[in-house]
Each structure stands twice: as structure tokens, then as C-alpha cells.
Design an enzyme around this catalytic site. Structure first.
Site, short mmCIF file in Angstrom:
data_model
loop_
_atom_site.label_atom_id
_atom_site.label_comp_id
_atom_site.label_asym_id
_atom_site.label_seq_id
_atom_site.Cartn_x
_atom_site.Cartn_y
_atom_site.Cartn_z
N LYS A 103 90.50 60.31 107.86
CA LYS A 103 89.81 60.34 109.15
C LYS A 103 90.43 61.42 110.01
O LYS A 103 91.61 61.76 109.83
CB LYS A 103 89.95 58.99 109.87
CG LYS A 103 88.90 58.75 110.92
CD LYS A 103 87.61 58.29 110.30
CE LYS A 103 86.55 57.95 111.32
NZ LYS A 103 85.44 57.23 110.70
P1 NAD Z 1 77.62 58.05 118.63
O1 NAD Z 1 78.52 58.95 119.36
O2 NAD Z 1 76.37 58.58 118.03
O3 NAD Z 1 77.21 56.81 119.58
C1 NAD Z 1 78.14 56.02 120.22
C2 NAD Z 1 77.43 55.09 121.20
O4 NAD Z 1 78.40 54.24 121.82
C3 NAD Z 1 76.71 55.81 122.34
O5 NAD Z 1 75.52 55.12 122.67
C4 NAD Z 1 77.72 55.72 123.48
O6 NAD Z 1 77.10 55.82 124.76
C5 NAD Z 1 78.26 54.33 123.24
N1 NAD Z 1 79.56 54.12 123.88
C6 NAD Z 1 80.61 54.99 123.97
N2 NAD Z 1 81.60 54.43 124.69
C7 NAD Z 1 81.17 53.19 125.02
C8 NAD Z 1 81.74 52.12 125.77
N3 NAD Z 1 82.95 52.24 126.32
N4 NAD Z 1 81.01 50.99 125.92
C9 NAD Z 1 79.79 50.88 125.35
N5 NAD Z 1 79.19 51.85 124.66
C10 NAD Z 1 79.88 52.98 124.49
O7 NAD Z 1 78.55 57.35 117.52
P2 NAD Z 1 78.09 56.67 116.17
O8 NAD Z 1 78.15 57.69 115.09
O9 NAD Z 1 76.87 55.88 116.40
O10 NAD Z 1 79.34 55.71 115.89
C11 NAD Z 1 79.42 54.42 116.50
C12 NAD Z 1 80.44 53.58 115.73
O11 NAD Z 1 80.03 53.50 114.35
C13 NAD Z 1 81.87 54.15 115.68
O12 NAD Z 1 82.79 53.08 115.71
C14 NAD Z 1 81.93 54.85 114.34
O13 NAD Z 1 83.26 54.93 113.84
C15 NAD Z 1 81.08 53.91 113.51
N6 NAD Z 1 80.53 54.53 112.31
C16 NAD Z 1 79.71 55.62 112.37
C17 NAD Z 1 79.19 56.18 111.21
C18 NAD Z 1 78.22 57.33 111.22
O14 NAD Z 1 77.70 57.66 110.15
N7 NAD Z 1 77.93 57.94 112.35
C19 NAD Z 1 79.53 55.62 109.97
C20 NAD Z 1 80.35 54.49 109.93
C21 NAD Z 1 80.83 53.96 111.11
#
Ligand code: NAD
Length: 411
Positions: A103
Site C-alpha cells: 500500500k
Molecule cells: P473515494 O475517494 O472515491 O471516495 C471516498 C468517499 O468517502 C467520498 O464520498 C468522500 O466524500 C467520503 N469521505 C471522505 N472523508 C469522509 C469522512 N470523514 N466522513 C464521511 N465520508 C467521508 O474513495 P474510494 O476509492 O471509494 O475508497 C473508499 C474506501 O474503500 C477506502 O477505505 C478504500 O481503502 C476502500 N477501497 C477502495 C477500493 C477501490 O477500488 N477504490 C478498493 C478496495 C477498498
């Protein structure tokens, strides 16, 4: 409260216990293979100097090249990146894709940077870790606040040094050797994971009430796909706040609102709620899909959902997990629930290395197979060990990584 890395290690310990692993293996399995900390100095648009710290932690590569996302967030630190890298090792093993775990992250609030500054920062980070990444070495992908555009810059910067190398990152735009279906993959994987878990209890997705914290790549796609399955998404939120409608939100109209305003807040036909309230609304399935450690000993007893679907990485503290187990709340663990992204990243990497393209139907069918097979393997171990889904998922991952480690031997 334990830090993120300590929490992951406590979960691992539970798997070590059911597997009766000796301590030599424990140390070997939870220690990261390599940790890079880099200083990133860039020129800002106004001529001033920007100074940032970035990390890449490579946890384990016994099953294949290191693999894991890159996060841009002000809270990024070594402890968090270590934890996320370790989770990737177990995740790639649980869904049986031939990768290890890594990561990366930069401690930055990307909303304070212009697009050009973000590009300079990403290119500087790539240059700084270029010795440690590569298509057969370590393959980054998007995570919080990084996206296909950021992956394109990494691909371009890496290719300047090594020649045309699309397989150095996944989650690229489809026009630039990305895979069809990658954008929706993590959300789709979450939908398939909860579908399988519900089916094992004789339940269907249809009619289930979901509350989703985070409406980015993962939360947004999950909401769209759930709406297609006639599930009811009754609450969603983003960094600015949340919205609630007990009858179910109109996701198509909500998406339009987000495009127009940049947030879910202010959506007509829903009442405003806070991010904290969202976690305890009356729903069937609660989905943390934003930050880590949001479900804690302080709110776990107030969670009304029967299921917690961990779309985010590490959303549940160890103490909250114990409360959920005690209360019979079923936690679908991150290392299975959100593994759809890395499954399709594997398909993207395969297409890049084989210089071919798959149809979206091929990608989705293969993703479904990975999620269904993995759930069967987790459920089998759960039966064997009489433990939580989390412990059986970790045990499955640990067994596969240990077996690869043993077969390779210590040189
Ligand atoms: P992203 O940046 O596309 O979206 C994140 C979302 O969370 C946004 O809507 C943002 O406004 C919101 N957010 C940020 N801070 C916040 C807070 N304090 N309170 C509430 N909402 C908040 O990110 P993503 O890619 O959707 O990732 C989200 C989660 O999923 C992360 O934990 C990431 O590690 C996990 N994840 C993502 C992927 C991927 O393929 N993108 C894969 C596995 C896991």
C-alpha cells in the site's frame, strides 16, 4: 484504542490461534518486507515550495508481485499504510489472485492542490519509488482520493524510464489500457459479497435496507448496483454530511445531484443527517465505505443493522468487532467484502501483460466467480473453526500465504 496496524495484527492473531501457528511463522507473516518513506518536494503554482511525505509499504510477495492502492489523505501515516499493506496480503490470498500485498500513500489534502500540482506530486512520488515498483515487482492502484487520472500519470512517468509499461499500475482509464468493469469492480464485489452472505441465511438482496457511509468510487457504485437489485438505499453520506429517506433514495436522481453540486448533501426528498448518525440509523445492512476506524466501542452498541459490510478498509476497531460478535451482528470483513477491486485489477494486469482486451461481460463473470468461490472457501473454514467470518477469512488468507512461503523455502 489500538492503531490501525495493531488492529490488523490482533485480527491476524485470531487466525493464527485457530490455525495453531507457531511464533516463528507469526513474526514472519506480520512483518512487512520493505518500507519506503520519501520526501516529495514540488514547486507550487504560485512559485512557493510544497513539501510532502509519501510512503510505500510492501508487506508480502510470496504469492506474486506486491499489489495495493495509493491513498492521498491528510491522515496518511506509516502505521496506517502498514496496516493497509498487510490487509492487501490477506485480501489477494482470500480471492486467490496471484499477488502479494502493498500500500502507498501521501500525506496531503488533495482538495487544496490544483490539478497541475497534483500531477507534479504524483510524478515526484513515482520517481521516488521507481526502484521498488514495476509490472512484476509492485503494482499500485487507486484508493481514497486517487483515480484513473492519477494512475495515468504514474504509468507515463514509469514508462519514461522503462519504456511502454501499462502493467505497472491498474485502475487506468479504459482508453489507456485500463479494463472495462474496473471502475465499478469494488462496488460490484461488495454487492456480490453481501448477496452470498445473505443467501447463506436464506435471504435475498431485494428489499434489504442499506445505509452507506461514503459516496465515492466504492459507495457510489455499490448504491447504483443495489438499486438495480431492488434493494433500498435509505441513507448515504460523503465528507460534507449525510442524507436519509426511509422509503429509499432515488439513486439516479441522486447521481445527477452529485454531478451538479459535488455532494450528496442538499438532495431534495431526503432529510439531512450527520455522518455519525448514519452509522446508527435503523437499517438492515450498514456499509462503511469511506475511512477506517469509524465503528468503535463508542458506537458499536448503537448500530441497528444486522450486517456490517466493510467496503472501506479497516472500518471496525478490534473493540467494536468484539461487541458485534457478542451482539450477533455479522461483519463481512474488508479482506473479502472489498476484494472485487483487486480481482479486476488482476484482470487488467493480465490483459496488459498478454496484450489483449476482455469484454465487460467476461470481466464481470470472472469477478462473480472469484467472489462466489471465495465465500465458499471462507464459509467452509467458518464451519470448521466455529469462528467469525473475519477470523475464517484471515485464516484462509494466512493458510494460502504460509503454504506459498513454505513451498518457496528460505533461501
Ligand atoms: P473515494 O475517494 O472515491 O471516495 C471516498 C468517499 O468517502 C467520498 O464520498 C468522500 O466524500 C467520503 N469521505 C471522505 N472523508 C469522509 C469522512 N470523514 N466522513 C464521511 N465520508 C467521508 O474513495 P474510494 O476509492 O471509494 O475508497 C473508499 C474506501 O474503500 C477506502 O477505505 C478504500 O481503502 C476502500 N477501497 C477502495 C477500493 C477501490 O477500488 N477504490 C478498493 C478496495 C477498498
Amino acid at each position: 484504542m489500538a492503531g490501525a496496524y495493531e488492529t490488523t495484527n490482533k485480527y491476524l492473531q485470531q487466525a493464527f490461534d485457530v490455525l495453531k501457528l507457531d511464533s516463528t511463522y507469526k513474526t514472519l507473516l506480520w512483518t512487512p518486507a520493505r518500507e519506503l518513506r520519501v520526501e516529495l518536494v514540488i514547486e507550487m503554482d504560485d512559485g512557493s515550495i510544497g513539501n510532502y511525505i509519501g510512503y510505500r509499504v510492501q508487506h508480502d510477495d510470496s504469492r506474486g508481485p506486491f499489489k495495493g492502492g495509493l491513498r492521498y489523505h491528510p491522515d496518511v501515516d506509516l502505521d496506517e499504510v502498514r496496516s493497509l499493506a498487510s490487509l492487501m496480503t490477506w485480501k489477494t490470498a482470500v480471492v486467490n489472485v496471484p499477488f502479494g500485498g502493498a500500500k502507498g500513500g501521501i500525506q496531503v489534502d488533495p482538495s487544496e492542490l490544483s490539478l497541475r500540482e497534483l500531477q507534479r506530486l504524483t510524478r515526484r512520488f513515482t520517481e521516488s519509488v521507481i526502484i521498488a515498483i514495476g509490472p512484476d515487482l509492485d503494482i499500485p492502484a487507486p484508493d481514497m482520493n486517487t483515480n484513473a487520472k492519477v494512475m495515468s500519470w504514474i504509468f507515463d512517468e514509469y514508462s519514461k524510464h522503462h519504456g511502454f509499461s501499462p502493467a505497472v499500475v491498474t485502475g487506468k482509464p479504459v482508453e489507456l489500457h485500463g479494463s472495462l468493469g474496473r471502475d465499478a469492480a469494488t462496488g460490484r464485489g461488495c454487492m456480490l459479497a453481501i448477496r452470498e452472505v445473505l443467501a447463506s441465511a436464506g435471504r435475498k438482496l431485494e428489499g434489504q435496507r442499506f445505509a452507506i457511509q461514503g459516496y465515492g468510487n466504492v459507495g457510489g457504485w455499490l448504491a447504483r448496483l443495489l438499486a438495480e437489485q431492488d434493494a433500498r438505499v435509505i441513507a448515504v453520506s460523503d465528507v460534507k454530511g449525510g442524507i436519509f429517506n426511509g422509503d429509499g433514495l432515488d439513486i439516479q436522481r441522486l447521481d445527477q445531484h452529485v454531478v451538479e453540486t459535488g455532494s450528496v448533501t442538499g438532495f431534495a426528498g431526503a432529510e439531512a443527517i450527520s455522518n455519525e448518525t448514519l452509522l446508527t440509523v435503523d437499517c438492515d445492512i450498514l456499509v462503511p465505505a469511506a475511512l477506517g476506524h469509524v465503528l468503535t466501542q463508542h458506537n458499536a452498541r448503537d448500530v441497528k443493522a444486522a450486517y456490517v459490510l466493510e467496503a472501506a478498509n479497516g472500518p471496525t476497531t478490534f473493540e467494536a468487532d468484539e461487541i458485534f460478535n457478542e451482539r450477533g451482528v455479522v461483519c463481512v470483513p474488508d479482506i473479502y467484502a472489498n476484494a472485487g477491486g483487486v480481482c479486476v485489477s488482476y484482470m487488467e494486469w493480465t490483459q496488459n501483460t498478454q496484450k489483449t482486451t476482455w469484454t465487460e461481460a467476461q470481466v464481470n463473470a470472472s469477478l462473480e466467480q472469484h467472489m462466489v468461490d471465495s465465500y465458499r472457501a471462507i464459509a467452509k473454514l467458518q464451519d470448521e473453526f466455529k469462528c467469525s467470518l473475519r477470523t475464517s477469512a484471515f485464516a484462509l488468507g494466512v493458510r494460502r500465504v504460509k503454504s506459498a512461503t513454505d513451498l518457496r523455502g528460505l533461501g
